[in-house]
Design an enzyme around this catalytic site. Structure first.
Site, PDB file in Angstrom:
ATOM      1  N   SER A 147      21.653 -30.344  26.406  1.00  0.00           N
ATOM      2  CA  SER A 147      23.046 -28.928  26.342  1.00  0.00           C
ATOM      3  C   SER A 147      23.971 -28.668  26.798  1.00  0.00           C
ATOM      4  CB  SER A 147      22.167 -27.307  26.688  1.00  0.00           C
ATOM      5  OG  SER A 147      22.012 -28.122  27.719  1.00  0.00           O
ATOM      6  N   CYS A 148      25.160 -27.870  26.546  1.00  0.00           N
ATOM      7  CA  CYS A 148      26.070 -27.670  26.723  1.00  0.00           C
ATOM      8  C   CYS A 148      26.384 -27.683  28.522  1.00  0.00           C
ATOM      9  CB  CYS A 148      26.921 -26.858  26.189  1.00  0.00           C
ATOM     10  SG  CYS A 148      28.775 -26.664  27.230  1.00  0.00           S
ATOM     11  N   PRO A 149      27.413 -29.027  29.266  1.00  0.00           N
ATOM     12  CA  PRO A 149      28.196 -29.165  29.036  1.00  0.00           C
ATOM     13  C   PRO A 149      28.157 -31.034  28.647  1.00  0.00           C
ATOM     14  CG  PRO A 149      28.569 -28.599  31.344  1.00  0.00           C
ATOM     15  CD  PRO A 149      27.046 -28.366  30.278  1.00  0.00           C
TER      16      PRO A 149
END
Lengths: 79, 164
Positions: free
Chosen positions: A17-19
């Protein structure tokens, strides 16, 4: 269907998941020499705008983005 | 009556003072963050901002103050499960989701940010004095102890400054 690229490096960021996708991309790009091509695959929906923004900001080229069954694969060339 | 001023006449327009000092425009490709909070929801948010900026090729300057500095005490991050008090009812849900989705911890994010970019982390000397802390008491990811002036000097020409 994607153009066939001579890929010098493959990065698998699926499930991250981000980042993390852009972090893995930035990290992997460090070891490339200008002109080399990297392919990174990700499932994070934010990776689509993120990878484009990363390429714009860092001056590298986003050659193509392929979307297949929820997996985005980006082909980028080092400037 | 509408359209009339209660005391008659026109409202006084306040004249704001024009800054006379040497206020230079922000120029540096740098993100500055004041990290005041020590709850994991905000630490996570700050770490993602820092990591994203580092990935985008920006320098990052982080100033740890108050609870933000306490959160960096050696080993503290491994047991810190605090969340913002106004979302205390979400604590167990947040922790469950973070574990289930295998989200990287805020400390791992910051370590990653340091690997890919120029990230400088300083702890506030006032907070350090307040809580009897030395640099050696903090995680090695913290570079030094500085005062507010040193941070302001770095934040002054930064493209963005966040207070988290």
């Amino acid at each position: 269907m994607a153009t066939t690229y001579q890929v010098d490096k493959l990065v698998d960021a699926k499930g991250q998941s981000c980042p993390m996708p852009v972090v893995m991309l930035a990290k992997a790009f460090k070891d490339l020499t200008p002109g080399q091509i990297l392919a990174i695959s990700a499932t994070d929906p934010g990776s689509k705008p993120d990878v484009r923004a990363w390429a714009d900001k860092t001056g590298n080229t986003l050659l193509e983005m392929v979307e297949e069954q929820g997996v985005f694969t980006f082909y980028l060339q080092k400037a | 009556m509408y359209g009339e001023f209660p005391l008659g006449g026109q409202p006084q327009e306040e004249v704001l003072p024009v800054p006379t000092g040497s206020v230079k425009p922000a120029t540096a490709n740098r993100l500055a963050i004041v990290l005041f909070s020590g709850t994991i929801d905000k630490l996570m948010s700050a770490s993602i901002m820092a990591t994203g900026a580092a990935a985008m090729g920006m320098d990052v300057e982080i100033f740890l103050t108050n609870w933000g500095a306490l959160a960096f005490r050696k080993g503290d991050y491994t047991t810190n499960k605090r969340v913002s008090a106004d979302y205390a009812d979400f604590q167990s849900y947040l922790l469950e989701q973070m574990a289930a989705k295998k989200v990287t911890s805020w400390m791992e994010n910051l370590e990653g940010a340091k690997e890919i970019g120029n990230v400088h982390i300083a702890a506030c000397s006032h907070t350090m004095t307040l809580f009897d802390l030395q640099l050696a008491d903090l995680e090695p990811i913290v570079d030094e102890v500085t005062g507010v002036a040193a941070f302001i000097e770095r934040a002054h020409d930064s493209a963005m400054t966040l207070y988290i």
